[in-house]
Design an enzyme around this catalytic site. Structure first.
Site, PDB file in Angstrom:
ATOM      1  N   LYS A   1      34.292 -12.552  81.672  1.00  0.00           N
ATOM      2  CA  LYS A   1      34.059 -13.690  82.582  1.00  0.00           C
ATOM      3  C   LYS A   1      32.663 -14.300  82.429  1.00  0.00           C
ATOM      4  CE  LYS A   1      37.426 -12.879  86.243  1.00  0.00           C
ATOM      5  NZ  LYS A   1      37.639 -12.893  87.701  1.00  0.00           N
TER       6      LYS A   1
ATOM      7  N   TYR B   1      45.236  -6.645  96.882  1.00  0.00           N
ATOM      8  CA  TYR B   1      46.549  -7.079  97.373  1.00  0.00           C
ATOM      9  C   TYR B   1      47.654  -6.076  97.082  1.00  0.00           C
ATOM     10  CZ  TYR B   1      47.196  -8.420  92.500  1.00  0.00           C
ATOM     11  OH  TYR B   1      47.280  -8.386  91.126  1.00  0.00           O
TER      12      TYR B   1
END
Length: 248
Positions: free
Chosen positions: A65, A209
Site C-alpha cells: 500500500k 468483520y
C-alpha cells in the site's frame, strides 16, 4: 476482455475477487474479469500492467500500500495525506501509461459511520495505530471529531491500554478498533479496555468483520452500546473502486 485485479503478497482468500465476480454475474456485466496477481516484489508491478492486456485497474493490499507510490504518476488528495493506496486507475496514454492512486478505505469508513453519529459522539479512541488506522484518522479529521490513539507501546501521541480508566472511557463515546484482535480464527481475543465503563451513550466500531460480532463488539453490546462491524466499510470502498476504475 477488460481486466481488473488485486496485487499484494501473499494472496489467499480474497474478498475483492469474490465480490467483483459476483457483482459482474448479478448485474450482468460482461467483458470484464477480476484476477489475483501475487507480487512478492513491488518492482514486478510495471511488467504486470504493461504485459497484461486489458488491465485498467487494480486493488492494492499488504505489503504494497505504501511501496507502490513511487510507481504512480498521481495521487488523490486522501491517498497523498494517508500515504497509502488501495486502488489504482490505469489509463493508456499514447505509448505510455498514466497511473493514479486512490485510497477508498477512508470513504468506506466515513460513509458507514456517519449515519450512526449523534451529537454526543464528540471524542474518539482509536485502538491500534497501524496502517488500518490511517483511514479512520483521515475521516475523523474531516468530520471534526478529536481522537486519541491507544496502543501497547507508549509514545508522545498515544495512551497505553493500561492507562485507560473510567474517566477516559466515559469521555470518549466513540471507540474504534483498528487492531486485528478478534479476527477469525482468534475470536476469543479483544482489546483490553475497561468495558464496564461503557454505556448506552457509546458507539463501538470494529474494522474487523469476521466474525460478524467480535468479542470487542459483544462486550460493548452487553453494556448497552451501539455496535458496528467493518463489513459495510468494505462494501462501500469496493463500490467506490468500481466508480473510479470506470470514470472516463
Amino acid at each position: 476482455m477488460k481486466k481488473l485485479g488485486l496485487i499484494g503478497f501473499p494472496l489467499g482468500h480474497s474478498f475483492s475477487k469474490k465480490y467483483y465476480l459476483e457483482k459482474f454475474e448479478k448485474e450482468h456485466i460482461r467483458g470484464i474479469d477480476y484476477n489475483l496477481y501475487p507480487l512478492e516484489d513491488i518492482h514486478q508491478f510495471p511488467d504486470l500492467y504493461q504485459e497484461t492486456d486489458g488491465l485498467y485497474g487494480v486493488n492494492v493490499t499488504i505489503p504494497h500500500k505504501q511501496t507502490i507510490i513511487p510507481f504512480l504518476n498521481e495521487l488523490s488528495p486522501e491517498a497523498q495525506q494517508m500515504n497509502a493506496v488501495n486502488c489504482i486507475q490505469i489509463k493508456k496514454n499514447g505509448e505510455g501509461y498514466h497511473l493514479k492512486g486512490f485510497n477508498t478505505d477512508a470513504f468506506g469508513f466515513e460513509e458507514s459511520l456517519k449515519p450512526l453519529l449523534k451529537p454526543h459522539h464528540s471524542k474518539a479512541l482509536i485502538l491500534g495505530n497501524g496502517g488500518a488506522a490511517q483511514a479512520v484518522v483521515f475521516s475523523l479529521e474531516k468530520l471534526d471529531i478529536p481522537y486519541q490513539f491507544v496502543s501497547r507501546t507508549k509514545t508522545d501521541t498515544n495512551l497505553t491500554y493500561t492507562e485507560l480508566n473510567d474517566t477516559i472511557i466515559k469521555e470518549h463515546t466513540l471507540i474504534i478498533n483498528c487492531s486485528p484482535l478478534g479476527t477469525y480464527p482468534n475470536v476469543d481475543t479483544c482489546p483490553d479496555i475497561p468495558y464496564e465503563s461503557i454505556s448506552k451513550e457509546h458507539l463501538l466500531y470494529d474494522l474487523v468483520y469476521n466474525p460478524e460480532v467480535t468479542l470487542f463488539l459483544k462486550k460493548g453490546q452487553e453494556q448497552g452500546a451501539e455496535i458496528k462491524n467493518g463489513y459495510e466499510m468494505l462494501l462501500l470502498q469496493a463500490e467506490r473502486n468500481w466508480v473510479i476504475w470506470n470514470e472516463v
